[in-house]
Structure formats: structure tokens, C-alpha cells
Design an enzyme around this catalytic site. Structure first.
Site, PDB file in Angstrom:
ATOM      1  N   LEU A 192      -3.530   7.961  -8.389  1.00 35.36           N
ATOM      2  CA  LEU A 192      -3.235   7.242  -7.281  1.00 35.36           C
ATOM      3  C   LEU A 192      -3.314   7.996  -6.091  1.00 35.36           C
ATOM      4  CD1 LEU A 192      -2.251   4.472  -6.596  1.00 35.36           C
ATOM      5  CD2 LEU A 192       0.142   5.217  -6.972  1.00 35.36           C
ATOM      6  N   LYS A 201       9.860   0.636   1.370  1.00 40.10           N
ATOM      7  CA  LYS A 201       9.593  -0.596   0.759  1.00 40.10           C
ATOM      8  C   LYS A 201       9.178   0.211  -0.568  1.00 40.10           C
ATOM      9  CE  LYS A 201       6.231  -4.218   0.137  1.00 40.10           C
ATOM     10  NZ  LYS A 201       5.274  -4.894   0.862  1.00 40.10           N
ATOM     11  N   ASP A 203       0.571 -14.432   3.609  1.00 36.23           N
ATOM     12  CA  ASP A 203       1.966 -14.778   3.314  1.00 36.23           C
ATOM     13  C   ASP A 203       2.766 -14.710   4.664  1.00 36.23           C
ATOM     14  OD1 ASP A 203       3.907 -15.180   1.620  1.00 36.23           O
ATOM     15  OD2 ASP A 203       4.569 -13.246   1.286  1.00 36.23           O
ATOM     16  N   VAL A 229      -5.884   7.056  -2.606  1.00 36.69           N
ATOM     17  CA  VAL A 229      -5.296   6.730  -1.519  1.00 36.69           C
ATOM     18  C   VAL A 229      -5.827   8.045  -0.449  1.00 36.69           C
ATOM     19  CG1 VAL A 229      -3.640   5.216  -1.792  1.00 36.69           C
ATOM     20  CG2 VAL A 229      -3.103   7.654  -1.737  1.00 36.69           C
ATOM     21  N   SER A 230      -6.694   8.844  -0.932  1.00 27.43           N
ATOM     22  CA  SER A 230      -7.126  10.066  -0.039  1.00 27.43           C
ATOM     23  C   SER A 230      -7.815   9.676   1.129  1.00 27.43           C
ATOM     24  CB  SER A 230      -8.108  10.726  -0.870  1.00 27.43           C
ATOM     25  OG  SER A 230      -9.414   9.822  -0.940  1.00 27.43           O
TER      26      SER A 230
END
Length: 328
Positions: free
Chosen positions: A20, A69, A160, A24-25
Site C-alpha cells: 500500500l 478519517k 457525492d 501511494v509512493s
């Protein structure tokens, strides 16, 4: 409707954290990487007393207050979108954390002091927003959406937009939050429909069409909430946007009468500009047109809102602007 779990999350293990982190590196040099111990300490072990709403917690780290979050799914896509956007009307991402024990991902945002627009419009607050503040909030949201629609490549669709995803800062200025469902690129078709009833554009609900026009539709619903003070969907399951038929038909006197009956009674008591509200109501109805091609673009929406003579506060004789609230 909750986004399904996908990717690497939920299986636990150190290898997953490594994978993971590799995903996201690109974000590592732009955002602070928090340690899970910092988040646990900041939220008293993710105590309910620190819960803001959903899975978002308030926590203080090194003297700074953050909104933390806890993700239920792989945050890679959200991070990739967030690193491309930077605008004053979007809630700023400060950093992230990946728990090495279970691979859960946490996104750490700036803390926005005054909570959601939904709570101000529909909560049991003793003070209500006046029209000038509501219009300024609408302009802030429109500016944020114009930015992600027109100034990112590829374009970003939020997917959204709703009053609970609009946060108000200490000055009652609006920021768009929660890019958990956002999609980079548009005019796509999806079979997996996600969103909130009352805000979902008809073409997306029926055919899964993803485009910037679905954000325009949702924004139109928020405008209707700002004008009426009503929920996007009532207790009987009837949507707000479907209740606008006939309000702006006929002569000016009839339009004004119908609009006064429909709008938030707080605004009627405030004796605000009916011309301004009529202009915004006309815009809102255009935004929720069932045919996407007939909805205005966010560029047109920003222009229309900014033309209003109610955009800025009137400055009183002593130079102090009036309160953005109406006491009840």
C-alpha cells in the site's frame, strides 16, 4: 450507500502495508506520514467522545487539531485525486497513516471548525444562516466544483456533493469534503451505483453515467436546501428536487408568492432580497434538469451566482459587517 471494500485492506499483514505504501509512493513527498500511535493518542484510542460523524474523529497532534478519517477501503485512488487538487474551497489533506498491524488507512485533514452545512440547515440550532451567508456558501461550493471540473487534468467528478459533505470554517465559509467516491475522468459508465438518495442524478441512477453534470445536479439540490431549509429527501422518501414544479410559472407576483411559500420561513422573516432568491431558485431548477445537457456548467453557475447583488455583506456605518446568523 457504502463504498465496498476492495484492494489490499481488511486482510492484515506487514506485506500489505509495504504494497500500500508503494501504491501511494507519489504522495510521500507531499504529505506528512503520521504514525498510528500519534492517531491513537490524539483520539483517546478512537474513542466515541472524539467521533465527529461516520468514521471521522477529532484529534490534536503537536498542538494542531485535525479531522482523522478511518478508511474502510484502499485509499490509493482518493489520495491520487487529492494530491492533484489544491483550492481554498476544498478541505485540505494534511497527511495519512497506514497501520502496520492491520493495513487500515487513515487520512488526516485540516479541522473545519463549524461543522457541516447539513447540521446548520437541518439541526436543532438556535441560530440560522441568513441569506447573504447562504449565498456566499453557494458561491464557495461552486468555485470548488468549477476548479475540479475545469482546472484539473483529467477532470475530477466528486460524485457525492451533499450538504453533509460541505463544511463551514470559523468565518462560515464553505469547503467541500469527502472525496471517497470521486472519480478522475468523466463520461464513463459504471454498473456500481453509489451515492446518497435525494442527490443522485437521474442518468447516473438509471444508466451509471459519470460526468461533471452529476455534480451540477447534486449542487442544484444543495441550492434548493439553502433556499427551502428542507431536507433533500423527506420522511416519506420524496425527493426535494421533484417538488419544484410550477413554483416559477406565471406572472412575477405569482412567482414571488409561490417562492415565499416554499422557502425557509427564517428567510421570509429576514426580509432579504426576493430578486436574489428568485435568481438562485431559477439557477437551482436549471441545475436539477433531468436532461444533463440542459444543465448549466459550473462556469455559468459561478458567473450567475456572482452577479447577485446579495453576494457581499453590507458594511454598516461603523465598518463592522453584520452577523452571518439570524437568532431564533
Amino acid at each position: 450507500m457504502e463504498k465496498p471494500e476492495k484492494g489490499l485492506l481488511g486482510r492484515g499483514g506487514k506485506g500489505m502495508e509495504v504494497n500500500l505504501m508503494a501504491d501511494v509512493s507519489d504522495c510521500l513527498d507531499k504529505y506528512r506520514v503520521f504514525g498510528i500511535e500519534e492517531l491513537v493518542n490524539a483520539t483517546d484510542g478512537f474513542s466515541e467522545s472524539c467521533l465527529i460523524q461516520g468514521s471521522v474523529y477529532k484529534g490534536c497532534i503537536d498542538g494542531e487539531v485535525y479531522a482523522i478519517k478511518k478508511m474502510k477501503w484502499n485509499a490509493c485512488e482518493e489520495l491520487k485525486i487529492l494530491q492533484k487538487v489544491n483550492h481554498g474551497s476544498l478541505v485540505k489533506l494534511e497527511g495519512f497513516c497506514i497501520d502496520p498491524e492491520d493495513g487500515n488507512c487513515y487520512l488526516i485533514y485540516e479541522y473545519v471548525d463549524n461543522g457541516s452545512l447539513h447540521s446548520w440547515l437541518h439541526g436543532n440550532k438556535n441560530e440560522k444562516l441568513n441569506w447573504k451567508t447562504r449565498l456566499r456558501i453557494a458561491i464557495d461550493i461552486a468555485n470548488g466544483l468549477q476548479y475540479i471540473h475545469e482546472h484539473t487534468r483529467p477532470r475530477v467528478v466528486h460524485k457525492d456533493i451533499k450538504s453533509s459533505n460541505i463544511l463551514l470554517d470559523v468565518n462560515m465559509r464553505a469547503k467541500i469534503a469527502n472525496f471517497g467516491l470521486a472519480k478522475s475522468g468523466c463520461n464513463a459508465i459504471t454498473m456500481h451505483i453509489v451515492g446518497t438518495q435525494g442527490y443522485i442524478a437521474p442518468e447516473y441512477l438509471a444508466d451509471g453515467v459519470v460526468s461533471t453534470k452529476m455534480d451540477v445536479f447534486s449542487f442544484g439540490v444543495v441550492l434548493l436546501e439553502l433556499i427551502s431549509g428542507k431536507e433533500a429527501i423527506d420522511e416519506e422518501g420524496k425527493v426535494l428536487w421533484a417538488k419544484t414544479n410550477g413554483i416559477l410559472e406565471g406572472r412575477e407576483e405569482r412567482k414571488t408568492k409561490k417562492l415565499k411559500e416554499w422557502m425557509d420561513e427564517v428567510l421570509v422573516e429576514d426580509s432579504c432580497s426576493m430578486d436574489s432568491i428568485l435568481n438562485v431558485m431559477t439557477l437551482a431548477i436549471a441545475c436539477v434538469h433531468k436532461e444533463p445537457t440542459k444543465r448549466p456548467s459550473m462556469v455559468d453557475i459561478v458567473y450567475t451566482l456572482c452577479k447577485s447583488d446579495e453576494m457581499f455583506y453590507d458594511i454598516s456605518e461603523d465598518g463592522i459587517p453584520p452577523s452571518p446568523l439570524i437568532a431564533r
